[in-house]
Design a protein around this motif. Sequence first.
Motif, PDB file in Angstrom:
ATOM      1  N   SER A  45      64.488   1.476  36.019  1.00  0.00           N
ATOM      2  CA  SER A  45      63.596   2.618  35.865  1.00  0.00           C
ATOM      3  C   SER A  45      64.337   3.792  35.230  1.00  0.00           C
ATOM      4  CB  SER A  45      62.977   3.007  37.205  1.00  0.00           C
ATOM      5  OG  SER A  45      63.958   3.017  38.194  1.00  0.00           O
ATOM      6  N   ILE A  46      63.558   4.599  34.495  1.00  0.00           N
ATOM      7  CA  ILE A  46      64.154   5.755  33.826  1.00  0.00           C
ATOM      8  C   ILE A  46      63.752   7.001  34.611  1.00  0.00           C
ATOM      9  CG2 ILE A  46      64.342   7.024  31.648  1.00  0.00           C
ATOM     10  CD1 ILE A  46      63.367   4.533  30.206  1.00  0.00           C
ATOM     11  N   VAL A  66      66.636   7.112  22.465  1.00  0.00           N
ATOM     12  CA  VAL A  66      65.376   6.941  23.193  1.00  0.00           C
ATOM     13  C   VAL A  66      64.906   5.485  23.065  1.00  0.00           C
ATOM     14  CG1 VAL A  66      62.941   7.620  23.251  1.00  0.00           C
ATOM     15  CG2 VAL A  66      64.721   9.355  22.896  1.00  0.00           C
ATOM     16  N   LYS A  67      64.982   4.965  21.853  1.00  0.00           N
ATOM     17  CA  LYS A  67      64.538   3.576  21.624  1.00  0.00           C
ATOM     18  C   LYS A  67      65.317   2.602  22.475  1.00  0.00           C
ATOM     19  CE  LYS A  67      62.476   2.898  17.150  1.00  0.00           C
ATOM     20  NZ  LYS A  67      62.831   3.205  15.804  1.00  0.00           N
ATOM     21  N   GLN A  68      66.641   2.796  22.509  1.00  0.00           N
ATOM     22  CA  GLN A  68      67.496   1.844  23.242  1.00  0.00           C
ATOM     23  C   GLN A  68      67.214   1.884  24.740  1.00  0.00           C
ATOM     24  OE1 GLN A  68      70.393   3.113  25.089  1.00  0.00           O
ATOM     25  NE2 GLN A  68      71.900   1.456  25.071  1.00  0.00           N
ATOM     26  N   ALA A 101      64.961  -0.614  29.572  1.00  0.00           N
ATOM     27  CA  ALA A 101      64.070  -0.530  30.731  1.00  0.00           C
ATOM     28  C   ALA A 101      63.099  -1.712  30.711  1.00  0.00           C
ATOM     29  CB  ALA A 101      63.313   0.786  30.710  1.00  0.00           C
ATOM     30  N   PHE A 102      62.608  -2.051  29.525  1.00  0.00           N
ATOM     31  CA  PHE A 102      61.653  -3.149  29.427  1.00  0.00           C
ATOM     32  C   PHE A 102      62.335  -4.499  29.678  1.00  0.00           C
ATOM     33  CE2 PHE A 102      59.050  -6.300  27.339  1.00  0.00           C
ATOM     34  CZ  PHE A 102      57.791  -5.968  27.825  1.00  0.00           C
ATOM     35  N   VAL A 121      64.739  11.582  31.217  1.00  0.00           N
ATOM     36  CA  VAL A 121      63.692  11.907  30.236  1.00  0.00           C
ATOM     37  C   VAL A 121      63.829  13.379  29.817  1.00  0.00           C
ATOM     38  CG1 VAL A 121      61.196  12.075  29.852  1.00  0.00           C
ATOM     39  CG2 VAL A 121      62.125  10.167  31.199  1.00  0.00           C
ATOM     40  N   GLN A 158      64.438   2.693  26.169  1.00  0.00           N
ATOM     41  CA  GLN A 158      63.118   2.074  26.408  1.00  0.00           C
ATOM     42  C   GLN A 158      63.252   0.549  26.396  1.00  0.00           C
ATOM     43  OE1 GLN A 158      61.018   3.987  23.220  1.00  0.00           O
ATOM     44  NE2 GLN A 158      60.026   5.460  24.591  1.00  0.00           N
ATOM     45  N   ARG A 159      64.037   0.056  25.439  1.00  0.00           N
ATOM     46  CA  ARG A 159      64.236  -1.400  25.334  1.00  0.00           C
ATOM     47  C   ARG A 159      64.928  -1.939  26.590  1.00  0.00           C
ATOM     48  NH1 ARG A 159      66.837  -1.472  20.655  1.00  0.00           N
ATOM     49  NH2 ARG A 159      68.875  -1.729  21.611  1.00  0.00           N
TER      50      ARG A 159
END
Length: 289
Positions: free
Chosen positions: A221-222, A208-210, A215-216, A227, A212-213
Amino acid sequence: MRIADKLAARQTYSLEIFPPKGEMPLEDAYQISGEMARTSPDWISVTYSAGGTGNRLNTAKIAASIERDFGTTALAHLTCLGATCADVDAYIGELMHQGVQNVLALRGDRRPGVGEVDFVHASDLVAHLRAFGPDLCIGAACYPEGHVEAESLESSMEALAIKQDAGADFLVSQLFFDNETFYRFRELCLRHRIKLPIVAGIMPFTSVKQIQRMAFNCGASIPAQVVKRLVRVGDDPADQAKAGVEYACEQLVDLAANGVDGLHVYSINHPEIALAAHDALVGCGYLGA
Ligand code: FAD
């Protein structure tokens, strides 16, 4: 062999490695390249550390080893932020001397203390590299959802057309998690008269962390389906990574069925990802057994 020639002949499958960081010896990168080469990719690309930091000289060494030791085509990345023409010329001279004739021409991500020297945009680098003649095959990056710094998808497309006009031979896409964005992007390319072959880049999420990183950092987009999948698998890191590889393989199979020019797997130094992707692509008939 020139990657553009491979793309003209068939749909391709390629992998990626990045040079060792910190304590990891170069020999480990050679070994990983060898394991990846066993899945018979059309090429293995080797990333480049932007802005003259760290281990960028290792890119040329690993690319040379991929060609020499495994008989596999290598694509050496090159970023131009902070670089002079002389730096670039020396690097290309070394690559060509070692039998590497494919380069991915990039600007590199902005970082403090590294500004423009002789190049502002990747298109400037492409134009400079074109002077090495047709033996040097030049790839460039493209962004199905627009580059993260671009004001709009439209301006990102205009920048892409400039790269094509500067002399790029083919494109490799930024990662994306929703294939529909890639299919829309292909249509947009046609409307912008971008005719270069486009290789679709897929990176499995590992946690999940990776994701999010990622995407930022790159503006991907996710989608809700990713999800939901992550919610279903829960907190176990191994289950999250497994779900990421499964999802990436589903993306690859769908892209294969939709007539892509090529598929690039951001295999991030993990031969097991390369193997899973290879098996999925053999399973759907995109690759021979
Ligand atoms: P550019 O094409 O220069 O684009 C950068 C920004 O400038 C965009 O917003 C674009 O719209 C705008 N722009 C471009 N040209 C013009 C113009 N003529 N006029 C006005 N605006 C313009 N980074 C690394 O450090 N090492 C790597 O090995 C690496 N490999 C990558 C591989 C791929 C396939 C991809 C997609 C990215 C890779 N990156 C790598 C990341 C890349 O360096 C970043 O995405 C960087 O922010 C932009 O690079 P670019 O080559 O697309 O730059």
